[in-house]
Design an enzyme around this catalytic site. Structure first.
Site, PDB file in Angstrom:
ATOM      1  N   ASP A 139       0.832  -1.208   0.000  1.00 14.49           N
ATOM      2  CA  ASP A 139       0.000   0.000   0.000  1.00 14.49           C
ATOM      3  C   ASP A 139       0.865   1.256   0.000  1.00 14.49           C
ATOM      4  O   ASP A 139       1.802   1.369   0.797  1.00 14.49           O
ATOM      5  CB  ASP A 139      -0.904   0.031   1.231  1.00 14.49           C
ATOM      6  CG  ASP A 139      -1.909  -1.105   1.244  1.00 14.49           C
ATOM      7  OD1 ASP A 139      -2.205  -1.641   0.163  1.00 14.49           O
ATOM      8  OD2 ASP A 139      -2.393  -1.449   2.341  1.00 14.49           O
ATOM      9  N   ASP A 148      -0.461  -3.440  -4.379  1.00 11.81           N
ATOM     10  CA  ASP A 148      -1.785  -3.571  -3.775  1.00 11.81           C
ATOM     11  C   ASP A 148      -2.505  -2.239  -3.894  1.00 11.81           C
ATOM     12  O   ASP A 148      -2.574  -1.662  -4.974  1.00 11.81           O
ATOM     13  CB  ASP A 148      -1.673  -4.047  -2.322  1.00 11.81           C
ATOM     14  CG  ASP A 148      -2.988  -4.625  -1.803  1.00 11.81           C
ATOM     15  OD1 ASP A 148      -3.951  -4.728  -2.575  1.00 11.81           O
ATOM     16  OD2 ASP A 148      -3.056  -4.970  -0.618  1.00 11.81           O
ATOM     17  N   ASP A 182      -5.477   2.783   1.539  1.00 14.97           N
ATOM     18  CA  ASP A 182      -6.288   1.776   2.213  1.00 14.97           C
ATOM     19  C   ASP A 182      -6.560   2.118   3.672  1.00 14.97           C
ATOM     20  O   ASP A 182      -5.681   2.650   4.363  1.00 14.97           O
ATOM     21  CB  ASP A 182      -5.595   0.414   2.165  1.00 14.97           C
ATOM     22  CG  ASP A 182      -5.810  -0.302   0.837  1.00 14.97           C
ATOM     23  OD1 ASP A 182      -6.331   0.333  -0.098  1.00 14.97           O
ATOM     24  OD2 ASP A 182      -5.446  -1.487   0.740  1.00 14.97           O
ATOM     25  N   ARG A 225     -11.770  -0.181  -7.293  1.00 22.53           N
ATOM     26  CA  ARG A 225     -11.649   0.379  -5.945  1.00 22.53           C
ATOM     27  C   ARG A 225     -11.328   1.867  -5.960  1.00 22.53           C
ATOM     28  O   ARG A 225     -10.249   2.301  -5.570  1.00 22.53           O
ATOM     29  CB  ARG A 225     -10.600  -0.375  -5.120  1.00 22.53           C
ATOM     30  CG  ARG A 225     -10.901  -1.851  -4.971  1.00 22.53           C
ATOM     31  CD  ARG A 225      -9.914  -2.535  -4.029  1.00 22.53           C
ATOM     32  NE  ARG A 225     -10.227  -3.966  -3.895  1.00 22.53           N
ATOM     33  CZ  ARG A 225      -9.581  -4.800  -3.100  1.00 22.53           C
ATOM     34  NH1 ARG A 225      -8.570  -4.363  -2.363  1.00 22.53           N
ATOM     35  NH2 ARG A 225      -9.928  -6.075  -3.037  1.00 22.53           N
TER      36      ARG A 225
END
Length: 516
Positions: free
Chosen positions: A155, A184, A188, A237
């Site tokens: 992340d 990734d 997040d 996302r």
């Protein structure tokens, strides 16, 4: 994947920590907007010492050299921060690690890119058990969870475990591929992260833009604002929302390949005045049968394609309609969607001069050294009180979010957990006209204020009630009608709202608890 190529460079800088003469002069520039203004506000290290860092080790040293883990500090960063110059530093006011910028168990910190720019190359920023953090004017790129080197679970910026009040502003977050290439998410949040704003930033060239909640059961996150950001060349996302509430406005979405804003598992998003271009399935519930909700207004869909609805695929288009209402507790300036591509191009990302929109589709220079004071705390009135009707958005952290819930009975179609999910569209109702609903924690939690919110269509149905310390059976306070009640703060593992009288079928949408 259809991802643009990116290059990574490595440079090792010296460890330099220089105290600057004016600690206020280098505080975050501009004024935070969004959910980060709630819960007391987000000021970062304002008022603290300003230091300069050119390596990751120097950033850690600056944290560790503070008088305490909450002593305000502003860390100006310049140059390339990478694995070669980021080591663990120990001290009583920090908890750092090598190979990542670790903001763990700390508060009141600003990290600001200055000078020729700050680039975190293949090195992520990890925020854990922390509060009041500002990150501004930096680039984070090519952070991997597999391959070499790895950092932060792949992340770019990751937050987890009881994080509160974070403002990330004018940053550029980018990768060079998706999960198969070792990357990734870019942004997040998981395991109880609340009151976050991401503004005037670029997220690009990644399989995953970011998420709120790590799984369908991780619904303790929320109150996140995304505004004036560019999402470009992303597979999915943008963000993924599992439970919780988000406000998404004035963002520009370009080349979203698989799915965009994915509201699921009871999540609720207010999506307004965004511009979507050359994209697919930019809003809906995707890859699950656990539906989410959205309120839409003023968006432009330019060459957006929509897939057909299926058992785990619920696109909002081709003619998106609202299926919930989200009340926003803060003020904000809203540009028309038609000018969003132009204004975002001129303002979003690192090294853009921290320019913002004036609310009239025109970029403007930021206000230097803004004031965003933390409101003075009020002392709750001890003893029994009559709740204030029609509760507004209270200050402080709602301790019920992510907590357990049970009760004496529940009517058909209702659930105990509906009172702790942050969603006023769902509710608990007893099987009769009276009953108990409780919020519970695994360890003793200090509670001094409760807000009871009734579901739409049932306002005024709750009559007489008691608030009970379930651990001891003591009545904390009593009254009539829904609203806010305060009492002498008490440490307990379980608190019960006992309805002893009603004017109709009681429907409790939210049972919010606060420290005081």
């Amino acid at each position: 994947m259809r991802l643009l190529a990116a290059t990574a460079t490595a440079a090792v800088g010296a460890v330099i920590v220089v105290a600057l003469p004016n600690p206020q002069a280098s505080a975050a520039t501009g004024t935070v907007t969004g959910y980060a203004t709630q819960n007391g506000g987000t000021t970062g290290g304002r008022g603290g010492q300003t230091v300069r860092a050119t390596t990751g080790t120097a950033i850690h040293a600056a944290l560790c050299n503070r008088a305490s883990s909450s002593t305000p500090i502003i860390i100006q960063v310049e140059g390339t921060i990478n694995h070669g110059n980021t080591t663990k530093v120990s001290g009583p006011s920090c908890n750092t690690a090598a190979g990542v910028i670790e903001l763990k168990q700390i508060s009141n910190v600003s990290i600001i890119g200055v000078g020729g720019g700050a680039v975190f190359d293949q090195l992520g920023i990890h925020i854990r058990e922390a509060s009041n953090i500002v990150i501004q004017n930096v680039t984070v790129r090519n952070v991997k969870k597999s391959g070499s080197p790895t950092s932060n679970g792949g992340d770019a910026i990751g937050m987890e475990s009881d994080v509160r009040n974070v403002w990330v502003d004018h940053v550029t977050l980018e990768a060079s591929g998706g999960e198969s290439e070792g990357f990734d998410g870019l942004f997040d949040m998981k395991d109880n992260v609340q009151y976050v704003t991401l503004s005037y930033s670029i997220l690009r060239n990644s399989g995953r833009g970011g998420l709120i909640g790590s799984s369908e059961s991780d619904r303790s996150n929320g109150f996140v604002t995304y505004h004036n950001n560019l999402y470009e060349n992303i597979d999915s996302r943008t963000p993924l929302l599992r439970g919780g509430i988000s406000h998404i406005y004035n963002n520009h979405y370009v080349s979203i390949h698989e799915s965009g804003i994915n509201s699921r598992a009871g999540g609720r998003a207010k999506v307004e005045n965004n511009y979507f271009k050359n994209a697919k399935d930019v809003l809906g519930t995707f890859y699950t049968s656990e539906r989410g909700y959205w309120q839409v207004a003023g968006n432009i869909f330019d060459n957006v394609t929509w897939s057909s609805q299926g058992s785990d695929n619920y696109p909002a288009g081709p003619n998106p309609q609202s299926n919930t209402t989200v009340s926003i507790p803060y003020s904000y300036r809203l540009d028309g969607a038609n000018c969003v591509p132009n204004i975002v191009q001129q303002t979003a990302g690192a090294n853009k001069g921290l320019r913002v929109s004036d609310g009239n589709c025109t970029p403007t220079n930021p206000t230097p050294n803004p004031t965003n004071p933390t409101p003075n705390p009020t002392t709750p009135t001890p003893g029994p009180t009559t709740p204030t009707p029609g509760p507004s958005q209270p200050s402080g952290t709602n301790l019920s979010l992510g907590a357990g819930a049970d009760g004496s009975s529940k009517a058909s179609g209702t659930s105990y957990g509906n009172v702790t999910d942050g969603n006023v569209s769902s509710y608990w109702s007893p099987s009769g006209s009276t009953g108990d609903i409780s919020v519970k924690w695994g360890s003793a939690t200090r509670v001094g204020r409760v807000v009871i919110r009734e579901a739409s269509g049932a306002v005024g149905n709750i009559g007489a009630w008691q608030l009970i310390n379930h651990d001891t059976g003591a009545v904390l306070t009593s009254g009539t009608g829904a609203g806010t009640a305060t009492f002498s703060a008490t440490s307990l593992k379980k608190i019960t709202f006992r309805i002893t009288g009603s004017n109709g079928a009681p429907r409790v949408a939210e049972f919010e608890t606060y420290a005081g």
